[in-house]
Design a protein around this motif. Sequence first.
Motif, PDB file in Angstrom:
ATOM      1  N   ALA A  15      95.951  97.001 131.807  1.00 52.82           N
ATOM      2  CA  ALA A  15      96.947  98.005 132.194  1.00 52.82           C
ATOM      3  C   ALA A  15      96.247  99.264 132.691  1.00 52.82           C
ATOM      4  O   ALA A  15      96.657  99.864 133.691  1.00 52.82           O
ATOM      5  CB  ALA A  15      97.862  98.331 131.015  1.00 52.82           C
ATOM      6  N   ALA A  16      95.166  99.647 131.993  1.00 52.71           N
ATOM      7  CA  ALA A  16      94.408 100.839 132.407  1.00 52.71           C
ATOM      8  C   ALA A  16      93.817 100.636 133.796  1.00 52.71           C
ATOM      9  O   ALA A  16      93.862 101.539 134.648  1.00 52.71           O
ATOM     10  CB  ALA A  16      93.309 101.137 131.395  1.00 52.71           C
ATOM     11  N   VAL A  17      93.275  99.447 134.042  1.00 52.13           N
ATOM     12  CA  VAL A  17      92.676  99.168 135.349  1.00 52.13           C
ATOM     13  C   VAL A  17      93.744  99.213 136.441  1.00 52.13           C
ATOM     14  O   VAL A  17      93.522  99.740 137.528  1.00 52.13           O
ATOM     15  CB  VAL A  17      91.963  97.800 135.326  1.00 52.13           C
ATOM     16  CG1 VAL A  17      91.545  97.386 136.722  1.00 52.13           C
ATOM     17  CG2 VAL A  17      90.748  97.865 134.425  1.00 52.13           C
ATOM     18  N   ASN A  18      94.933  98.663 136.128  1.00 50.68           N
ATOM     19  CA  ASN A  18      96.023  98.713 137.103  1.00 50.68           C
ATOM     20  C   ASN A  18      96.410 100.147 137.421  1.00 50.68           C
ATOM     21  O   ASN A  18      96.733 100.482 138.558  1.00 50.68           O
ATOM     22  CB  ASN A  18      97.240  97.960 136.577  1.00 50.68           C
ATOM     23  CG  ASN A  18      97.093  96.472 136.789  1.00 50.68           C
ATOM     24  OD1 ASN A  18      96.385  96.041 137.698  1.00 50.68           O
ATOM     25  ND2 ASN A  18      97.723  95.695 135.934  1.00 50.68           N
ATOM     26  N   LEU A  19      96.389 100.983 136.395  1.00 52.97           N
ATOM     27  CA  LEU A  19      96.702 102.394 136.604  1.00 52.97           C
ATOM     28  C   LEU A  19      95.663 103.030 137.536  1.00 52.97           C
ATOM     29  O   LEU A  19      95.997 103.755 138.470  1.00 52.97           O
ATOM     30  CB  LEU A  19      96.725 103.121 135.261  1.00 52.97           C
ATOM     31  CG  LEU A  19      97.225 104.547 135.289  1.00 52.97           C
ATOM     32  CD1 LEU A  19      98.681 104.573 135.709  1.00 52.97           C
ATOM     33  CD2 LEU A  19      97.064 105.202 133.940  1.00 52.97           C
ATOM     34  N   LEU A  20      94.401 102.696 137.282  1.00 55.87           N
ATOM     35  CA  LEU A  20      93.307 103.212 138.111  1.00 55.87           C
ATOM     36  C   LEU A  20      93.528 102.821 139.571  1.00 55.87           C
ATOM     37  O   LEU A  20      93.265 103.601 140.478  1.00 55.87           O
ATOM     38  CB  LEU A  20      91.979 102.633 137.593  1.00 55.87           C
ATOM     39  CG  LEU A  20      90.708 103.427 137.805  1.00 55.87           C
ATOM     40  CD1 LEU A  20      90.816 104.798 137.194  1.00 55.87           C
ATOM     41  CD2 LEU A  20      89.516 102.695 137.212  1.00 55.87           C
ATOM     42  N   GLY A  63      96.387 102.310 140.932  1.00 53.90           N
ATOM     43  CA  GLY A  63      97.588 102.904 141.500  1.00 53.90           C
ATOM     44  C   GLY A  63      97.499 104.398 141.747  1.00 53.90           C
ATOM     45  O   GLY A  63      98.340 104.962 142.427  1.00 53.90           O
ATOM     46  N   ILE A  95      93.326  97.090 128.424  1.00 54.35           N
ATOM     47  CA  ILE A  95      92.357  97.478 129.462  1.00 54.35           C
ATOM     48  C   ILE A  95      92.876  97.099 130.847  1.00 54.35           C
ATOM     49  O   ILE A  95      92.717  97.848 131.813  1.00 54.35           O
ATOM     50  CB  ILE A  95      90.994  96.797 129.223  1.00 54.35           C
ATOM     51  CG1 ILE A  95      90.470  97.113 127.827  1.00 54.35           C
ATOM     52  CG2 ILE A  95      89.997  97.204 130.290  1.00 54.35           C
ATOM     53  CD1 ILE A  95      89.680  98.353 127.709  1.00 54.35           C
TER      54      ILE A  95
END
Lengths: 269, 304
Positions: B123-128, B130, B121
């Motif tokens: 990693a997903a938040v970091n993607l969000l 970026g 999760i």
Amino acid sequence: MRGAMMLCTALTAALVLFLMGYVLVNGLPNISWELLSTKPSYLTERIGILPDILNTVYIVVAALVIVLPLGVGSAIYLTEYAGNKKLVAMIEYAAETLSGIPSVIYGLVGMLLFSNNFGTSLLAGALTLVIMNLPTVMRTVQESLKTVPQSYREGAFGLGAGKWRVIRTVVLPGCVDGVITGCILSIGRILGESAALLFTAGFAHAMNGVIDGLTSPGATLTVALYVYAKEEGEFGIAFAIAAILMVLTLLINLSAAFVGKYFAKRRGV
Amino acid sequence: MHRRFIRDLLERIRNRNSKIYETIIHGIFLLLGFISVGCVLLITVYLIISGMPAIREIGLFQFLFGKEWASTAAEPKYGILPFILTSVYGTAGAILIGVPIGFFSAVYLSKIAGKRVRSVIEAAVNLLAGIPSVVYGLVGMRVLVPAIREIFNVPDGASLFAAIIVLAIMILPNIIKVSVTALDAVPKEYEDASLALGATPTETFFKVSVPAAKSGIAAAVVLGVGRAIGEAMAVMMVAGNVANMPSLFESVRFLTTAVASEMAYSSPGSLQRDALFSIALILFLFIMMINAALNFFLKRDRVN
């Protein structure tokens, strides 16, 4: 309560999946070799994004070349030279302020400072990005300098080395990870930046070499996406660019995580 | 040639007197250290110099509280109250939606989630975090705007409501990340003590951990406010961009988009362009206040 927490977390994860999936599904089919390797032509009504890709590369390289020495230098000043705590606090507050300023304002100030002096150009855009990314580079390098053990410095001083020699031979090699992380974060930020570039670097799609490219206006991928979606209604192209940006963002996040882990492990040994 | 000359010079200076040499190096780093301070000063001075003339010409009260913006009309009107209110409402709406979602997610990630779930999760938040704002704008334009038109049966979905939802999603990663950091920093003894006294885990998290991390969570909210009020491109693509007084399902213009949308075609030196700089100055003042608040919360956290 537990249910609400899980629901919210699931919602966040679902959002990311949806965004990723929607952009890729709509964008990937529109990516073709022709799109990637040509420039737009009004004669054949063909749209190509090669100039935008090149512009993005130029602006990333130009901004990094300038911001890295500045960021590393100010981080070294803060950790190695600055003795006065109030001074350090002031510089850190300034850096925090810089990272809080919205990109539209950077765009305006960049226009006043750079574009009005030497024209709307990628270089003016790059200089604006330098100011935007300075705090990021400074902070990551500062963090990595803090992990250089004090005893190394004392050892070098004890052997009779001057301050500059200690910095060059002991401190600087210790901040490699900070520089790399700062680079990755800055690249991510530059790739995603649009508002600050619209007024400083313009939105031309001309194809240029490095020197001409930097001195003439040009759109980066992000700006091109905006122009194609908002001004020209070319949603296929816009989604293709969005898909490219998504993949790049993913790669940047992965490499940042990888670098972080790699250096953490190396330091542990 | 040049570099060699400088190197020789430095070498000679070093040989003669290493103290002078060190002082020069110190001076260079001093200069580099103060670059960020210099940049902040430069930005402030430039914004004030270029933002004041229009305010002086229009009149501060007229400018801030004028309800009508018609910069290209025969008799131009420069009132930015619609933009200020839109920015305030839009930010408030985004906070109202984004903060609860982000807050609950943060508590879950920090206190309940297993290691693997948490790393996925996060990693997903970091993607969000970026994803470029224009991509948010693009998806908003193609998915959200038509959906709002259909669901709420309004003529155009490009509205304050669409902007609020996009902003809520965009501030989510900031809120989650900063709150998780704050919650992680709560000493484990506090929680252990609460559990030992018979409180359930959920009670412990919300009555012990969250209050202990409240400064950090407040900082997360303030950070979200800053991001929402400063966002331009995504909002520009979904909010419709007409200078109306804010209303949920009407096309609106934010402070940021007011600057961005007219900048390209206003002519340099005109009152219209000067007024845009004045809007930027007002936006800058908002941001400075938010920064001060952020600093206050972060400092309080450090003291505790």
